[in-house]
Design an enzyme around this catalytic site. Structure first.
Site, PDB file in Angstrom:
ATOM      1  CB  SER A  46      55.123   5.880  56.868  1.00  0.00           C
ATOM      2  OG  SER A  46      53.726   5.685  56.709  1.00  0.00           O
ATOM      3  CD  GLU A  47      52.378   0.808  58.150  1.00  0.00           C
ATOM      4  OE1 GLU A  47      53.133   1.585  58.770  1.00  0.00           O
ATOM      5  OE2 GLU A  47      51.213   0.553  58.519  1.00  0.00           O
ATOM      6  CG  ASN A  48      53.080   4.789  52.854  1.00  0.00           C
ATOM      7  OD1 ASN A  48      53.570   4.992  53.956  1.00  0.00           O
ATOM      8  ND2 ASN A  48      52.757   5.760  52.027  1.00  0.00           N
ATOM      9  CB  SER A  88      58.294  -0.757  53.661  1.00  0.00           C
ATOM     10  OG  SER A  88      57.737  -0.250  54.847  1.00  0.00           O
TER      11      SER A  88
END
Lengths: 219, 234
Positions: A46-48, A88
């Protein structure tokens, strides 16, 4: 019978391979996590800042500091890791993530994608989508074949502002699985009971149809 | 003995933030936002701010509180949904908005703190994000030039910090905080737990104290959840 959103997610889950790191976008792509083959291991990014994202927490166990890129409360799988946003996107830009699945408003036969902005409407922003599509080697778009007005979303050229150019390699819709190569959509599979003629009628872009188009096998 | 960075509270930490300054504020959605300093900025009523933050809060929390009082002149963000007042100000032209791909935003902050003035990235090539930007081809693929970001003040939120300004973040509340901490001319850290130097394991520090000029223990964290998603047991 055209697929529903769950059906699209089930079909995309068949594309996952053992040992892959996968980024799932918001909407239909998120559902893909529910249908991973039990015999393989994949980790969701998840890019966060999560690698090894797990399911939603049990009621009462949610943590405001533990969310996914859709700002939903989530959990971690054993072996997960947490990192900052620059790290990320180093994973994403550096092509360490094997597959990106995301939704779209339009896809063109040259692989262009538009999914962030409609002129005249409130623009919320591209979030991480431009970074994801610019770098991933393997991008699957999950979407309905036509929009609410019944117009094709698989086009000769995108009419909306682009998110990325020449990047989409596969599209899974409620009607079909299509590969994008050599400037055209190539029909790979039909949804159960959907005819080649129906798919052709719903596709504005150039559609290459082989002699035999098998039906998708779900479940 | 390490350099002591401790200040009393948000009021002391933010006292020299002036109108028309550029601020970086950590957080992803409402996760990991510096709640105490945002409240203090509302109290101070500083105006004309340029805020660099991945998101713009919701109507009644986070940066939405500054938007309500029209304290923000310009937002630099990647995603700004979930906020009606934001939408109104943007559509009426009161608020300037610079939308940046999320990875480019993170890297531009990191570069700003790391002394790298600009870098090439494939993100946004062929889109309106690339308008006016230099393009170069590396490994057969076009990339656009993106410039570093810095700020007069970076305001970050951490879980634990010590008197030397070393920071540890909790879970996904880390997000943009470490890069922004690096990119502020003055960096303010508000923390849930403030401990004496020597109590945090140096092996597990996320932000070394050199990047932090002021640190204080925050109070009354609300930690609002935007999308409460759960499953039922059994």
């Amino acid at each position: 019978m055209a697929l529903d959103k769950t059906g699209i997610a089930k079909r995309i889950a068949q594309e996952l391979r053992d040992g892959w790191y996968v980024n799932l976008g918001i909407g239909i792509p998120t559902l893909v996590a529910n249908f991973v083959n039990k015999d393989i291991t994949v980790e969701f990014q998840s890019e966060n800042g999560i690698l090894g994202m797990g399911p939603f927490p049990f009621d009462g166990e949610e943590d405001a500091d533990m969310i996914n890129a859709g700002k939903q409360t989530v959990t971690l799988q054993p072996g997960a890791s947490i990192f900052d946003s620059a790290t990320s996107f180093a994973m994403i830009r550096g092509q360490h993530v094997q597959l990106t699945v995301l939704g779209a408003m339009e896809v063109a036969q040259n692989g262009d994608i538009a999914n962030w902005k409609i002129p005249g409407m409130m623009v919320k922003g591209m979030g991480g989508a431009m970074d994801l599509v610019a770098s991933a080697k393997n991008i699957i778009v999950a979407m309905m074949h036509t929009n609410k007005k019944g117009e094709s979303k698989l086009l000769k050229a995108c009419s909306l502002p682009l998110t990325g150019v020449g990047c989409v390699t596969k599209v899974v819709t409620n009607l079909a699985v299509l590969d994008i190569k050599d400037g055209a959509f190539h029909l790979v599979e039909r949804a159960p009971g959907v005819s080649v003629e129906e798919i052709q009628a719903a596709t504005e872009g150039t559609l290459i149809i082989p002699d035999h188009v098998p039906e998708m096998k779900l479940d | 003995m390490a350099i002591n960075k401790v200040v009393a509270n948000a009021k002391e930490a933010t006292k020299d933030i002036k109108d028309n300054m550029t601020l970086m504020l950590g957080g992803f959605g409402l996760c990991g936002i510096p709640e105490n300093c945002i409240s203090e900025l509302v109290n101070m009523n500083v105006k004309g701010l340029t805020c660099i933050s991945n998101n713009a809060g919701v109507d009644d929390f986070g940066l939405g509180l500054l938007l309500q009082k029209k304290q923000i002149k310009k937002m630099v963000s990647s995603y700004v949904g979930e906020n009606d007042e934001f939408e109104r100000q943007m559509l009426s032209g009161e608020l300037e908005v610079d939308l940046i791909p999320q990875g480019s935003l993170a890297e531009r902050c990191r570069a700003g703190g790391a002394g790298i003035p600009a870098f090439y990235t494939p993100a946004g090539y062929g889109t309106e994000v690339a308008d006016g930007k230099e393009v170069r081809v590396y490994n057969g693929k076009p990339h656009i030039l993106e410039e570093a970001l810095t700020a007069d003040f970076a305001i970050v939120k951490a879980w634990k910090g010590d008197t030397a300004g070393n920071l540890i973040y909790k879970a996904t509340a880390r997000n943009f905080n470490p890069m922004m901490a690096m990119a502020g001319k003055i960096t303010i850290a508000e923390v849930e737990e403030l401990v004496p130097e020597g109590e945090l394991d140096p092996n597990f520090i996320h932000t070394p104290g050199i990047f932090v000029q002021r640190i204080f223990k925050g109070e009354n964290y609300e930690k609002r959840i935007e999308q409460r998603t759960v499953r039922q047991k059994g």
